[in-house]
Design an enzyme around this catalytic site. Structure first.
Site, PDB file in Angstrom:
ATOM      1  N   GLU A  19      54.054  80.534 -55.566  1.00 28.11           N
ATOM      2  CA  GLU A  19      54.682  81.821 -55.239  1.00 28.11           C
ATOM      3  C   GLU A  19      56.031  81.905 -55.941  1.00 28.11           C
ATOM      4  OE1 GLU A  19      54.557  83.062 -51.029  1.00 28.11           O
ATOM      5  OE2 GLU A  19      56.731  83.062 -51.154  1.00 28.11           O
ATOM      6  N   TYR A  58      78.248  96.565 -49.260  1.00 28.47           N
ATOM      7  CA  TYR A  58      79.505  97.213 -48.854  1.00 28.47           C
ATOM      8  C   TYR A  58      80.417  97.301 -50.074  1.00 28.47           C
ATOM      9  CZ  TYR A  58      77.589  96.533 -44.252  1.00 28.47           C
ATOM     10  OH  TYR A  58      76.753  96.585 -43.165  1.00 28.47           O
ATOM     11  N   GLY A 125      57.297  91.622 -42.794  1.00 30.52           N
ATOM     12  CA  GLY A 125      58.695  91.524 -43.246  1.00 30.52           C
ATOM     13  C   GLY A 125      59.589  91.194 -42.061  1.00 30.52           C
ATOM     14  N   ASP A 126      60.797  90.784 -42.374  1.00 34.17           N
ATOM     15  CA  ASP A 126      61.756  90.411 -41.317  1.00 34.17           C
ATOM     16  C   ASP A 126      62.672  91.580 -40.998  1.00 34.17           C
ATOM     17  OD1 ASP A 126      61.038  87.740 -40.711  1.00 34.17           O
ATOM     18  OD2 ASP A 126      61.838  87.132 -42.661  1.00 34.17           O
ATOM     19  N   HIS A 183      55.304  81.813 -34.954  1.00 32.23           N
ATOM     20  CA  HIS A 183      56.294  82.771 -35.445  1.00 32.23           C
ATOM     21  C   HIS A 183      57.439  82.839 -34.443  1.00 32.23           C
ATOM     22  CE1 HIS A 183      57.945  86.893 -36.234  1.00 32.23           C
ATOM     23  NE2 HIS A 183      57.873  86.426 -37.460  1.00 32.23           N
ATOM     24  N   LYS A 199      44.444  90.271 -36.953  1.00 30.47           N
ATOM     25  CA  LYS A 199      44.559  90.637 -38.375  1.00 30.47           C
ATOM     26  C   LYS A 199      43.259  90.286 -39.111  1.00 30.47           C
ATOM     27  CE  LYS A 199      48.695  88.415 -39.020  1.00 30.47           C
ATOM     28  NZ  LYS A 199      49.958  88.009 -39.656  1.00 30.47           N
ATOM     29  N   GLN A 210      52.988  79.565 -43.304  1.00 29.79           N
ATOM     30  CA  GLN A 210      54.408  79.246 -43.476  1.00 29.79           C
ATOM     31  C   GLN A 210      54.502  77.778 -43.896  1.00 29.79           C
ATOM     32  OE1 GLN A 210      57.342  79.774 -44.323  1.00 29.79           O
ATOM     33  NE2 GLN A 210      57.864  81.201 -42.678  1.00 29.79           N
ATOM     34  N   LYS A 305      62.289  77.689 -58.801  1.00 31.68           N
ATOM     35  CA  LYS A 305      62.554  76.442 -59.534  1.00 31.68           C
ATOM     36  C   LYS A 305      61.225  75.702 -59.692  1.00 31.68           C
ATOM     37  CE  LYS A 305      67.280  76.180 -59.101  1.00 31.68           C
ATOM     38  NZ  LYS A 305      67.440  77.633 -59.142  1.00 31.68           N
TER      39      LYS A 305
HETATM   40  P1  FAD Z   1      52.957  90.153 -37.958  1.00 34.14           P
HETATM   41  O1  FAD Z   1      51.609  89.580 -38.183  1.00 34.14           O
HETATM   42  O2  FAD Z   1      53.079  91.620 -37.772  1.00 34.14           O
HETATM   43  O3  FAD Z   1      53.589  89.402 -36.693  1.00 34.14           O
HETATM   44  C1  FAD Z   1      54.983  89.526 -36.397  1.00 34.14           C
HETATM   45  C2  FAD Z   1      55.224  89.107 -34.952  1.00 34.14           C
HETATM   46  O4  FAD Z   1      54.672  90.100 -34.074  1.00 34.14           O
HETATM   47  C3  FAD Z   1      54.551  87.797 -34.548  1.00 34.14           C
HETATM   48  O5  FAD Z   1      55.386  87.162 -33.615  1.00 34.14           O
HETATM   49  C4  FAD Z   1      53.252  88.235 -33.881  1.00 34.14           C
HETATM   50  O6  FAD Z   1      52.783  87.269 -32.946  1.00 34.14           O
HETATM   51  C5  FAD Z   1      53.692  89.531 -33.206  1.00 34.14           C
HETATM   52  N1  FAD Z   1      52.660  90.560 -33.077  1.00 34.14           N
HETATM   53  C6  FAD Z   1      51.713  90.907 -33.974  1.00 34.14           C
HETATM   54  N2  FAD Z   1      51.002  91.960 -33.529  1.00 34.14           N
HETATM   55  C7  FAD Z   1      51.529  92.309 -32.327  1.00 34.14           C
HETATM   56  C8  FAD Z   1      51.254  93.334 -31.361  1.00 34.14           C
HETATM   57  N3  FAD Z   1      50.273  94.218 -31.536  1.00 34.14           N
HETATM   58  N4  FAD Z   1      52.029  93.381 -30.248  1.00 34.14           N
HETATM   59  C9  FAD Z   1      53.030  92.490 -30.035  1.00 34.14           C
HETATM   60  N5  FAD Z   1      53.339  91.492 -30.913  1.00 34.14           N
HETATM   61  C10 FAD Z   1      52.587  91.417 -32.041  1.00 34.14           C
HETATM   62  N6  FAD Z   1      58.792  88.229 -45.975  1.00 34.14           N
HETATM   63  C11 FAD Z   1      59.262  89.099 -46.893  1.00 34.14           C
HETATM   64  O7  FAD Z   1      60.193  89.842 -46.607  1.00 34.14           O
HETATM   65  N7  FAD Z   1      58.722  89.141 -48.160  1.00 34.14           N
HETATM   66  C12 FAD Z   1      57.690  88.346 -48.538  1.00 34.14           C
HETATM   67  O8  FAD Z   1      57.236  88.431 -49.671  1.00 34.14           O
HETATM   68  C13 FAD Z   1      57.167  87.425 -47.591  1.00 34.14           C
HETATM   69  N8  FAD Z   1      56.139  86.594 -47.900  1.00 34.14           N
HETATM   70  C14 FAD Z   1      55.639  85.751 -46.936  1.00 34.14           C
HETATM   71  C15 FAD Z   1      54.543  84.931 -47.259  1.00 34.14           C
HETATM   72  C16 FAD Z   1      54.030  84.049 -46.312  1.00 34.14           C
HETATM   73  C17 FAD Z   1      52.856  83.179 -46.661  1.00 34.14           C
HETATM   74  C18 FAD Z   1      54.622  83.963 -45.021  1.00 34.14           C
HETATM   75  C19 FAD Z   1      54.097  82.988 -44.005  1.00 34.14           C
HETATM   76  C20 FAD Z   1      55.691  84.778 -44.696  1.00 34.14           C
HETATM   77  C21 FAD Z   1      56.214  85.679 -45.642  1.00 34.14           C
HETATM   78  N9  FAD Z   1      57.277  86.525 -45.345  1.00 34.14           N
HETATM   79  C22 FAD Z   1      57.764  87.396 -46.287  1.00 34.14           C
HETATM   80  C23 FAD Z   1      57.924  86.470 -44.027  1.00 34.14           C
HETATM   81  C24 FAD Z   1      57.294  87.455 -43.008  1.00 34.14           C
HETATM   82  O9  FAD Z   1      57.498  88.778 -43.432  1.00 34.14           O
HETATM   83  C25 FAD Z   1      57.986  87.218 -41.662  1.00 34.14           C
HETATM   84  O10 FAD Z   1      57.670  85.939 -41.176  1.00 34.14           O
HETATM   85  C26 FAD Z   1      57.785  88.292 -40.594  1.00 34.14           C
HETATM   86  O11 FAD Z   1      58.731  88.051 -39.567  1.00 34.14           O
HETATM   87  C27 FAD Z   1      56.416  88.311 -39.942  1.00 34.14           C
HETATM   88  O12 FAD Z   1      55.467  88.797 -40.797  1.00 34.14           O
HETATM   89  P2  FAD Z   1      53.899  88.804 -40.386  1.00 34.14           P
HETATM   90  O13 FAD Z   1      53.195  89.489 -41.475  1.00 34.14           O
HETATM   91  O14 FAD Z   1      53.464  87.449 -39.991  1.00 34.14           O
HETATM   92  O15 FAD Z   1      53.987  89.763 -39.103  1.00 34.14           O
END
Ligand code: FAD
Length: 317
Positions: A19, A58, A125-126, A183, A199, A210, A305
């Site tokens: 990646e 900012y 996303g975060d 998570h 999903k 992760q 890197k």
């Molecule tokens: P989700 O699957 O939506 O889950 C998020 C949280 O919500 C989890 O705690 C889950 O248990 C909970 N949840 C899910 N559905 C529900 C529901 N219906 N009701 C209540 N709770 C629910 N971030 C970036 O910004 N850019 C990237 O390119 C990127 N790449 C990544 C690649 C990988 C392999 C991984 C593991 C992470 C990556 N991330 C990236 C980080 C990711 O965006 C974050 O970890 C984010 O906080 C969660 O994304 P998710 O898709 O797992 O979310």
């Protein structure tokens, strides 16, 4: 080709992939190529390109600060297209809920389709840096599962505002994220697994984890996932530790534990050159054990890197 087709074609042999993060705006793509070039000898069938959401900057003007919204690392799709064209390799753009409206996501997916990019990672996303928890963008999705639904609708010709009678449907292969150590926002690992199953049941084709440094966590996670009926490939994402600061940073940013033996090994290093070597050796050992376990792909987080990933791949592939 789809990621799942590459896995099927490999017929049980573990594939190498990695990646990359787009460079900050203003930088040249050559830097990215210089990091990819040394890894191409290991024949990655696909390369992931991350996406960063918007952030605030900012700007000081006459003693006052003006807040502007910007994207520091734009260009994921362009980079995917450039890499695909230059190296003749499949690319996987990461698609986010945060920072994008559903319409913007649709346009991005339509562009992917035009460019022959038919793999995407669907992610929530975060939160933005100034937020303490994730807030959905106005007009955007709240969870990654909704993004999976949107992508699958597009595969059926169902656009957001119209159903198209077309002869060239999108056919996206969808990856989603998983967390062997849970998570951060999830109340329990079991509850997080249930969300992962939602999903996959919605139509995600494969899972990427992760990073983790203790293979046992991955093995237990895969077993637990299989037990609740998640039967798609679960690709381990791993990263070599590279600097002593990672002992604090990685648990803080990714909410993961580090094994005691690794901590001790890093703490006994005299400098970061030695730490880097410890990280490489740990990752080689992890990789060999994971291959033994039968993982479909070893997916490395290169963080821009490649020299340590190259050293690992050389002794593993
Ligand atoms: P989700 O699957 O939506 O889950 C998020 C949280 O919500 C989890 O705690 C889950 O248990 C909970 N949840 C899910 N559905 C529900 C529901 N219906 N009701 C209540 N709770 C629910 N971030 C970036 O910004 N850019 C990237 O390119 C990127 N790449 C990544 C690649 C990988 C392999 C991984 C593991 C992470 C990556 N991330 C990236 C980080 C990711 O965006 C974050 O970890 C984010 O906080 C969660 O994304 P998710 O898709 O797992 O979310």
């Amino acid at each position: 080709m789809k990621v799942t087709e590459h896995i099927a074609k490999a017929a049980g042999k573990t594939l190498f992939s990695f990646e990359i993060i787009p460079p900050k705006k203003g930088k040249n793509i050559q830097e990215l190529y210089d990091n990819i070039d040394p890894l191409m000898e290991f024949n990655p069938p696909f390369i992931d390109v991350t996406t960063s959401r918007e952030e605030y900057v900012y700007i000081e003007k006459e003693g006052l600060f003006d807040r502007k919204i910007t994207r520091m690392r734009p260009g994921t799709l362009g980079i995917c297209a450039a890499i695909k064209h230059k190296y003749n390799v499949d690319t996987v753009p990461h698609v986010l809920c945060g920072g994008f409206t559903k319409e913007e996501t649709e346009y991005l997916l339509v562009d992917c389709h035009y460019l022959g990019i038919n793999n995407v990672m669907a992610l929530r996303g975060d939160a933005m840096k100034h937020q303490s928890y994730f807030e959905p963008t106005n007009g955007g999705h709240t969870y990654a599962k909704e993004l999976v639904d949107q992508i699958l609708n597009l595969n059926k010709g169902r656009y957001l505002h119209d159903v198209m009678e077309i002869d060239d449907y999108c056919d996206f292969c969808i990856g989603v994220a998983a967390y062997p150590e849970k998570h951060i926002e999830s109340p329990s690992l079991q509850s997080d697994l249930k969300r992962l199953k939602e999903k996959v049941d919605a139509g995600a084709d494969y899972v990427v984890t992760q990073m983790f440094f203790d293979n046992q966590k991955y093995v237990e996670f895969v077993n637990a996932a299989r037990n609740i009926g998640i039967d798609v490939p679960i690709i381990p994402g791993i990263k070599p530790l590279a600097i002593s600061r990672h002992l604090q940073l990685l648990p803080q940013v990714f909410k993961i534990d580090l094994p005691e033996d690794l901590i001790k090994a890093v703490e006994s290093c005299k400098n970061n050159k030695e730490v880097r070597q410890v990280g490489i050796e740990w990752c080689i050992q992890q990789s060999k054990e994971l291959i033994e376990f039968g993982v479909p792909v070893l997916h490395y987080y290169s963080m821009g890197k490649s020299s340590n990933i190259k050293a690992i791949a050389k002794s593993v592939f």
